[in-house]
Scaffold this motif. Structure first.
Motif, mmCIF file in Angstrom:
data_model
loop_
_atom_site.group_PDB
_atom_site.id
_atom_site.type_symbol
_atom_site.label_atom_id
_atom_site.label_comp_id
_atom_site.label_asym_id
_atom_site.label_seq_id
_atom_site.Cartn_x
_atom_site.Cartn_y
_atom_site.Cartn_z
ATOM 1 N N THR A 19 0.828 -1.203 0.000
ATOM 2 C CA THR A 19 0.000 0.000 0.000
ATOM 3 C C THR A 19 0.866 1.259 0.000
ATOM 4 O OG1 THR A 19 -1.711 -1.216 1.188
ATOM 5 C CG2 THR A 19 -1.899 1.170 1.190
ATOM 6 N N LYS A 29 -5.624 4.623 -1.159
ATOM 7 C CA LYS A 29 -5.732 3.398 -0.356
ATOM 8 C C LYS A 29 -6.995 2.598 -0.706
ATOM 9 C CE LYS A 29 -2.907 4.713 3.595
ATOM 10 N NZ LYS A 29 -2.849 4.947 5.031
ATOM 11 N N VAL A 32 -6.385 0.576 -3.768
ATOM 12 C CA VAL A 32 -5.500 -0.571 -3.508
ATOM 13 C C VAL A 32 -6.318 -1.713 -2.933
ATOM 14 C CG1 VAL A 32 -3.548 -1.413 -2.125
ATOM 15 C CG2 VAL A 32 -3.444 0.872 -3.144
ATOM 16 N N LYS A 43 -4.172 -10.795 2.281
ATOM 17 C CA LYS A 43 -3.562 -9.775 3.141
ATOM 18 C C LYS A 43 -2.594 -10.515 4.061
ATOM 19 C CE LYS A 43 -4.525 -6.115 6.420
ATOM 20 N NZ LYS A 43 -5.528 -5.319 7.112
ATOM 21 N N GLY A 47 -1.247 -3.471 5.269
ATOM 22 C CA GLY A 47 -0.766 -2.756 4.080
ATOM 23 C C GLY A 47 0.034 -3.599 3.105
#
Length: 196
Positions: A19, A29, A32, A43, A47
């Motif tokens: 990110t 963001k 993304v 994930k 980020g």
């Protein structure tokens, strides 16, 4: 346009979408997050997203989450090919006074260095997955190894010294310069005189 930027970033980072780098490239963001969802990216940390076929790269992810860490000790020896065994625990150095409690979990050894020596000998090396990570260079590794020899298994210590001394591109001038700055010149010279 946004998806092209993100695709390029993922390619550059071996299947990882960061990110922070996306935002630096002008992507928001929320964009993304949307892209990661649409492409079924996992994930792996705050980020940090990975394509589902990406081999987990603990060193890369940990360093992306903690910019202050520099891989050292057995981890750095392994990254430089100075030991034949994979590290039993991740070892990294942080600035003196840095609160590392959030990363001091199992299998992690945290070392501290003052401002004068923290950055001495830092370089970028590829992790086993090919991602660039910050670690101490070979000469700094050898100085630290000799300085902290009681913390290492004898086999790891001997292998690293032998492997380093056998290198064609070792830099003995740099090794001695580091040794002086780290206060271990005499100890390092004993090994240099015997091995060279």
């Amino acid at each position: 346009m946004t998806s092209e930027i993100l695709s390029e970033l993922i390619e550059k980072n071996n299947g990882y979408l960061l990110t922070s780098k996306a935002v630096a490239a002008g992507v928001s963001k929320p964009s993304v997050l949307k892209y990661a969802r649409e492409h079924d990216m996992e994930k792996v940390a705050h980020g940090i997203y990975a394509l589902d076929d990406v081999w987990p790269d603990e060193l890369f992810v940990l360093q992306e989450r903690n910019k202050n860490i520099i891989y050292s000790g057995e981890t750095a020896l392994y990254l430089h090919g100075l030991t034949d065994r994979e590290y039993s625990q991740l070892c990294f150095t942080v600035p003196t006074g840095y609160n590392a409690t959030h990363i001091k979990k199992e299998n992690k050894q945290v070392r501290y260095a003052n401002a004068e020596t923290l950055e001495l000998g830092t370089c970028e090396v590829p992790s086993s997955s090919g991602n660039m990570v910050k670690a101490y260079d070979r000469e700094r590794c050898i100085c630290d190894l000799i300085k902290d020899r009681k913390k290492y298994e004898i086999q790891t210590f001997q292998t690293a010294i032998k492997e380093y001394m056998a290198l064609r591109d070792k830099n003995l001038t740099r090794l001695i310069d580091y040794a002086i700055r780290l206060g271990v010149r005499d100890e390092v010279m004993k090994y240099v005189e015997v091995m060279v």
